[in-house]
Design a protein around this motif. Structure first.
Motif, short mmCIF file in Angstrom:
data_model
loop_
_atom_site.label_atom_id
_atom_site.label_comp_id
_atom_site.label_asym_id
_atom_site.label_seq_id
_atom_site.Cartn_x
_atom_site.Cartn_y
_atom_site.Cartn_z
N GLU A 1 0.82 -1.22 0.00
CA GLU A 1 0.00 0.00 0.00
C GLU A 1 0.85 1.27 0.00
OE1 GLU A 1 0.14 -2.28 2.39
OE2 GLU A 1 -0.28 -1.45 4.40
N ALA A 2 2.15 1.11 0.26
CA ALA A 2 3.01 2.30 0.26
C ALA A 2 3.67 2.54 -1.09
CB ALA A 2 4.08 2.16 1.34
N LEU A 3 3.56 1.56 -1.99
CA LEU A 3 4.27 1.68 -3.27
C LEU A 3 3.48 2.59 -4.19
CD1 LEU A 3 5.41 -2.02 -3.64
CD2 LEU A 3 6.67 -0.08 -2.68
N GLU A 4 4.12 3.67 -4.58
CA GLU A 4 3.41 4.66 -5.39
C GLU A 4 3.28 4.19 -6.83
OE1 GLU A 4 4.16 9.10 -4.09
OE2 GLU A 4 6.04 8.10 -4.55
N THR A 5 2.04 4.25 -7.31
CA THR A 5 1.80 4.05 -8.74
C THR A 5 0.80 5.13 -9.15
OG1 THR A 5 -0.07 2.54 -8.38
CG2 THR A 5 2.11 1.53 -8.61
N TRP A 6 1.00 5.70 -10.34
CA TRP A 6 0.09 6.76 -10.81
C TRP A 6 -0.62 6.27 -12.06
CZ3 TRP A 6 -0.97 10.48 -7.59
CH2 TRP A 6 -0.02 10.86 -6.65
N PRO A 7 -1.94 6.47 -12.12
CA PRO A 7 -2.64 6.10 -13.35
C PRO A 7 -2.01 6.82 -14.55
CG PRO A 7 -4.22 6.72 -11.63
CD PRO A 7 -2.84 7.03 -11.11
N VAL A 8 -1.79 6.07 -15.61
CA VAL A 8 -1.20 6.65 -16.82
C VAL A 8 -2.02 7.86 -17.28
CG1 VAL A 8 -0.89 6.20 -19.29
CG2 VAL A 8 -0.05 4.55 -17.59
N GLU A 9 -3.32 7.72 -17.17
CA GLU A 9 -4.23 8.80 -17.62
C GLU A 9 -3.96 10.09 -16.83
OE1 GLU A 9 -6.89 10.94 -15.65
OE2 GLU A 9 -7.19 8.87 -14.96
N LEU A 10 -3.74 9.95 -15.52
CA LEU A 10 -3.48 11.14 -14.69
C LEU A 10 -2.13 11.76 -15.04
CD1 LEU A 10 -4.21 12.94 -12.19
CD2 LEU A 10 -3.06 11.23 -10.77
N MET A 11 -1.13 10.90 -15.15
CA MET A 11 0.23 11.38 -15.48
C MET A 11 0.21 12.07 -16.85
SD MET A 11 3.44 11.14 -14.18
CE MET A 11 3.87 9.67 -13.31
N GLU A 12 -0.54 11.50 -17.77
CA GLU A 12 -0.61 12.06 -19.13
C GLU A 12 -1.24 13.46 -19.11
OE1 GLU A 12 -2.06 8.96 -21.73
OE2 GLU A 12 -0.10 9.41 -22.64
N ARG A 13 -2.21 13.65 -18.24
CA ARG A 13 -2.92 14.93 -18.17
C ARG A 13 -2.08 15.97 -17.44
NH1 ARG A 13 -6.55 16.55 -14.62
NH2 ARG A 13 -6.71 14.52 -13.60
N VAL A 14 -1.49 15.59 -16.31
CA VAL A 14 -0.78 16.56 -15.48
C VAL A 14 0.63 16.83 -16.04
CG1 VAL A 14 0.07 17.07 -13.15
CG2 VAL A 14 -2.09 15.83 -13.45
N LEU A 15 1.29 15.76 -16.48
CA LEU A 15 2.69 15.87 -16.93
C LEU A 15 2.86 15.15 -18.27
CD1 LEU A 15 4.35 15.00 -13.47
CD2 LEU A 15 4.11 17.28 -14.48
N PRO A 16 2.24 15.69 -19.32
CA PRO A 16 2.22 14.96 -20.60
C PRO A 16 3.62 14.66 -21.15
CG PRO A 16 1.47 17.24 -20.88
CD PRO A 16 1.54 16.98 -19.40
N ARG A 17 4.53 15.58 -21.02
CA ARG A 17 5.86 15.35 -21.56
C ARG A 17 6.56 14.23 -20.79
NH1 ARG A 17 9.24 13.70 -24.72
NH2 ARG A 17 11.32 14.63 -24.81
N HIS A 18 6.34 14.20 -19.47
CA HIS A 18 6.99 13.17 -18.64
C HIS A 18 6.45 11.80 -18.97
CE1 HIS A 18 7.72 16.98 -16.74
NE2 HIS A 18 8.81 16.44 -16.22
N MET A 19 5.16 11.74 -19.28
CA MET A 19 4.61 10.43 -19.64
C MET A 19 5.30 9.90 -20.90
SD MET A 19 2.57 8.26 -18.32
CE MET A 19 3.39 6.81 -18.95
N GLY A 20 5.51 10.79 -21.86
CA GLY A 20 6.22 10.40 -23.08
C GLY A 20 7.63 9.94 -22.77
N ILE A 21 8.30 10.66 -21.89
CA ILE A 21 9.68 10.31 -21.52
C ILE A 21 9.71 8.95 -20.82
CG2 ILE A 21 11.57 10.95 -19.97
CD1 ILE A 21 10.99 13.90 -20.76
N ILE A 22 8.74 8.72 -19.95
CA ILE A 22 8.70 7.43 -19.24
C ILE A 22 8.48 6.28 -20.24
CG2 ILE A 22 7.36 6.05 -17.58
CD1 ILE A 22 6.95 8.74 -16.00
N TYR A 23 7.61 6.50 -21.21
CA TYR A 23 7.43 5.47 -22.24
C TYR A 23 8.75 5.17 -22.94
CZ TYR A 23 2.28 5.38 -22.11
OH TYR A 23 0.97 5.22 -21.75
N GLN A 24 9.49 6.22 -23.25
CA GLN A 24 10.77 6.03 -23.95
C GLN A 24 11.78 5.29 -23.07
OE1 GLN A 24 11.54 7.16 -27.26
NE2 GLN A 24 13.25 5.75 -26.90
N ILE A 25 11.85 5.68 -21.81
CA ILE A 25 12.75 5.00 -20.86
C ILE A 25 12.36 3.53 -20.78
CG2 ILE A 25 13.40 4.78 -18.41
CD1 ILE A 25 12.98 7.85 -18.18
#
Ligand code: GPV
Length: 828
Positions: free
Chosen positions: A371-395
């Motif tokens: 319950e302590a392990l952070e996971t963020w819905p892709v949809e939320l990350m895409e909306r709040v930090l769209p560039r970072h979501m793209g970077i994470i996909y690339q990584i």
């Protein structure tokens, strides 16, 4: 080149006379009050200003020397710093505690009264935040170039009250009188973006470039808190970020003529740094939390890169001059943000940037609990930090390519390792991002690191075994011994000198005196005096009278099922029932302290039942001094420093395999409390250090817990065999202790009988048996004193200074740079 008188740093005197002058001047010049009319708070503020001007001087000296010597720096990124009060610590570490005490006395003010006026800086929840504060103190004390970055929460950890049994949270408005320790740096502001969208720019030759457009912008403004080393001139810096609206916060509304709406939106954008989430070891899935994480990470990385370039280094030298430590996954978005800054803003190639990022970052894990392990819905990350979501996909793409190459056709492994969890509605696993983006990953105690390698990060460990290291936690002896326990500090000084203050291993010099009757008597006298000090505070806060000649048995920590406050409570109820039945039991004071996350209903229920049991037990004339039970309200750093030196017994009774390390266990043992504990977290290393005679180990091991769970636990069957335990559970569920809501204790009974997820019932017999071993030893005052003295003598390993050296050598590759007295600024 500026003229020498421009570059000269002032060099304020640190003697009584000089301090008195500064303090009196500050009352007029800074506080704006007539010294004839100044209140105690005015004097406190004036004193703080006199210290801070001396701190900033040394801060600048330190910074000059670091620049001259081309040092490598470490930056500690943490969402939490649980600092506590700063006045006494700053006075002590600046070496002016005694002169300041005298100067204040000359001005007619008692320093101790002043020290008690200060609010705690409670910008953290528990162990993780306190560890960050200890690490910063140690970096400065050992002369390491190390800096903290975090958030300047307007409201820290809530203040806990009981009304009368259940916890009520009150806002912690710690900045209401202003804060003399911070330097607001209005020139240090960075823009932080959210939302918007990404535009691709294709180039015929070379890589595609990306711009992040049309988002919202908020500014991060720096507030600096100088951090002084003890016994050294080094002063480092903690930089905390506050959100400020941009000047033209929302042109759209202005243009539409909605001035009021625009100003309201400004206030809204500044909520990012408003409040600390009061959750310990539990992920918070809120958009505002993600924005807090990104906000402070982006500001910190922009600041780190600015400094790096301003010092004249090029970006390729980043890992040679900069180490960045991620305190759990809360700042793990830094991996993507550094890539964005290097690739999009500084136009490095992807591969070059990735190599630099990985060699710069390291990640500390603080828990295995799902319950302590952070996971963020892709949809939320895409909306709040769209560039970072793209970077994470690339990584992730590059990473999974590597895995495919290594394990062809192993699709299950790919799914397990992927940064994106595809099973649970597509989520970004921040721990995976942190591991992939770091050159080192560490656990915080030997068992914890081993379990990380075998369970949570098994696949990563198989891939990159060299990346995983252990760094066992530690605590700063400056706060947790010298400040908290002046009586024991004095006694140690008489017996073995003061070297241990810098090198805690030197406490070992005490070992040969452990059976010296004079030392034993002096040691027990110190403990008793500390118990009287605590009893006075408990009377003041709760009205309960404690007998200082009875064993003080202490469990202080966040309220969590896995930490098993219920195990201790069952013991209290068991003892109470047996006392009422005329049995002769060893007397004890049981003291609990700790907060429950406001949304953690079970934890709040545990607080309530403890308070209810305490109320009945403490008012039962049949009990007298044989049993007292206290829930100390609003447990915080400043109260910890009164409670810990007064403890005889330290309860470290988590279900084995769940407490990553613990650090309260170290503070208590260092102050001479004997531990009753499971083989969990750092308890194992504490046992190895202090020896079996000075610790009461009980219960299932981590392996046995796994086995027990596999076998299908049956609490009812265990209860049927243990009449005392069964009677305690029955007493609770019968409503005997019910003061408030009827029904809650019945629910607790059902929980213990049918759920008991952390095996309180299964470990109960072993636990009470360990408590009885402690009782027997306690009754023999000589034997107890010897064990407790040996315990203190052997706790040197758990100094935060050792911890920080381990990080410096195994992870950061940095060396100390002690600040030398200079000719122009040479006074001590
Ligand atoms: I994750 N810890 C904490 O205080 N808050 C958190 O959110 C998480 C972990 C604690 C662990 O529970 C302790 O065992 C450990 O000693 C401490 O972090 C410092 O490492």
């Amino acid at each position: 080149m500026a003229a020498p008188e421009v570059t000269h740093l002032p060099n304020l005197p640190n003697d009584v006379e000089g301090l008195r002058q500064s303090i009196r001047d500050a009352v007029v010049r800074v506080v704006g009050e007539d010294p004839r009319q100044a209140t105690e708070r005015d004097w406190m503020e004036a004193l703080a200003f006199a210290i801070r001007e001396r701190m900033v001087e040394r801060r600048l000296l330190t910074r000059r020397q670091f620049a001259d010597e081309d040092v490598k720096r470490v930056y500690y990124l943490s969402m939490e710093y649980l600092i506590g009060r700063m006045l006494e610590a700053n006075l002590r570490n600046m070496g002016i505690l005694e002169p300041a005490r005298q100067a204040m006395a000359d001005l007619g003010v008692n320093l101790d009264t002043i020290l008690d006026l200060e609010d705690d800086a409670a910008l953290g929840n528990g162990g993780l935040g306190r560890l960050a504060a200890c690490i910063l103190e140690s970096l400065a004390t050992q002369g390491y170039p190390g800096y903290g970055y975090g958030i300047r929460y307007e409201f820290g950890m809530f203040r806990q009250e009981f009304e009368p049994y259940h916890q009520v949270e009150h806002p912690d408005n710690w900045l209401r009188y202003g804060n003399p320790w911070e330097f607001p740096r209005s020139d240090r502001k960075y823009p932080i973006h959210f939302y918007g969208h990404v535009v691709e720019h294709h180039h015929p030759r070379g890589e595609t470039r990306y711009t992040w457009e049309n988002g919202e912008e908020v500014l991060a403004m720096a507030y600096d808190y100088p951090t002084a080393g003890y016994g050294r001139r080094n002063v480092n810096n903690l930089r905390l970020w506050a959100a400020k609206a941009t000047r033209d916060f929302d042109l759209r509304y202005f243009n539409e003529g909605d001035y009021i709406r625009a100003v309201a939106d400004k206030a809204e954008s500044e909520t990012i740094s408003m409040v600390l989430y009061p959750n310990d070891a539990t992920a918070i899935g809120k958009e505002l939390r993600l924005k807090q994480e990104y906000f402070f990470v982006s500001a910190s990385l922009q600041d780190i890169l600015d400094r790096h370039l301003a010092l004249g280094y090029n970006l390729d030298a980043l890992p040679d001059k900069v180490a960045i430590q991620l305190n759990d996954t809360h700042p793990a978005i830094a991996v993507a943000e550094l890539m964005r800054l290097l690739v999009d803003c500084h136009e490095l190639s992807w591969d070059r940037a990735w190599d630099l990022a990985r060699r710069t970052f390291a990640y500390t894990n603080h828990t295995l609990m799902p319950e302590a392990l952070e996971t963020w819905p892709v949809e939320l990350m895409e909306r709040v930090l769209p560039r970072h979501m793209g970077i994470i996909y690339q990584i992730n793409h590059d990473f999974l390519e590597q895995v495919r190459h290594r394990y062809p056709g192993d699709n299950d492994r790919l799914a397990r390792l992927s940064i994106i969890d595809e099973q649970n509605g597509r989520r970004v696993r921040m721990a995976h991002l942190a591991v992939v983006g770091s050159h080192r990953v560490n656990g915080v105690a030997a068992l914890h690191t081993q379990l990380l390698q075998e369970t949570l990060f098994e696949d990563f460990y198989n891939l990159w075994p060299e990346r995983f290291v252990n760094v066992t936690n530690g605590v700063t002896p400056r706060l947790w011994m010298i400040q908290a326990n002046p009586a024991l500090t004095e006694l140690l000084g008489q017996r073995i000198g003061n070297d241990w203050q810098y090198d805690l291993d030197r406490l070992r010099a005490l070992e040969p005196y452990a059976h010296d009757a004079d030392l034993q008597k002096a040691f027990l006298d110190v403990k008793r005096a500390n118990k009287v000090r605590l009893a006075n505070l408990v009377r003041e806060r709760t009205g309960v009278e404690l007998n200082p000649d009875v064993m003080f048995d202490v469990q202080i920590k966040r309220i969590h099922e896995y930490k098993r406050q219920l195990l201790k409570l069952l013991h209290v109820v068991d003892l109470y029932r047996r006392i009422r039945a005329g049995e002769d039991v060893a007397p004890r004071v049981v003291l609990f302290g700790g907060k429950a996350a406001p949304g953690y209903a079970r934890a709040k229920g545990i607080i309530q039942v403890i308070n209810e049991v305490a109320d009945i037990v403490n008012h039962d004339p049949a009990v007298g001094d044989r049993l007292k039970c206290v829930f100390f309200p609003n447990y915080e750093v400043s109260s910890a420093s009164i409670i810990i030196p007064a403890a005889d017994v330290s309860e470290q009774i988590s279900t084995a395999g769940f407490e990553a390390s613990g650090t309260g266990n170290m503070k208590l043992a260092l102050n001479g409390a004997l531990t009753i504990g499971t083989l969990d977290g750092a308890n194992i290393e504490i046992r190895d250090a202090v020896g079996e005679e000075s610790i009461f180990i009980f219960g299932m091991t981590a392996d046995e817990v796994v086995e027990h769970r596999r076998n299908g636990p049956n609490p009812e069957a265990i209860l049927a065999q243990q009449p005392n335990l069964a009677a305690a559970v029955e007493m609770i569920e019968s409503g005997f202790f019910t003061c408030d809501d009827p029904g809650t204790h019945g629910d607790l009974g059902r929980y213990l009988r049918h759920e008991d997820p952390f095996f309180v019932i299964a470990d109960y017999a072993a636990y009470t048996e360990a408590c009885e071993r402690a009782d027997t030893l306690y009754a023999d005052r000589t034997a107890w004193a010897e064990a407790a003295i040996l315990n203190v003598a052997r706790m040197g390993y758990f100094s935060i200074d050792r911890t920080v050296r381990d990080y410096a050598n195994q992870i950061w590759d940095i060396i100390p740079e002690p600040v030398a007295p200079s000719r122009t600024n040479g006074a001590a």
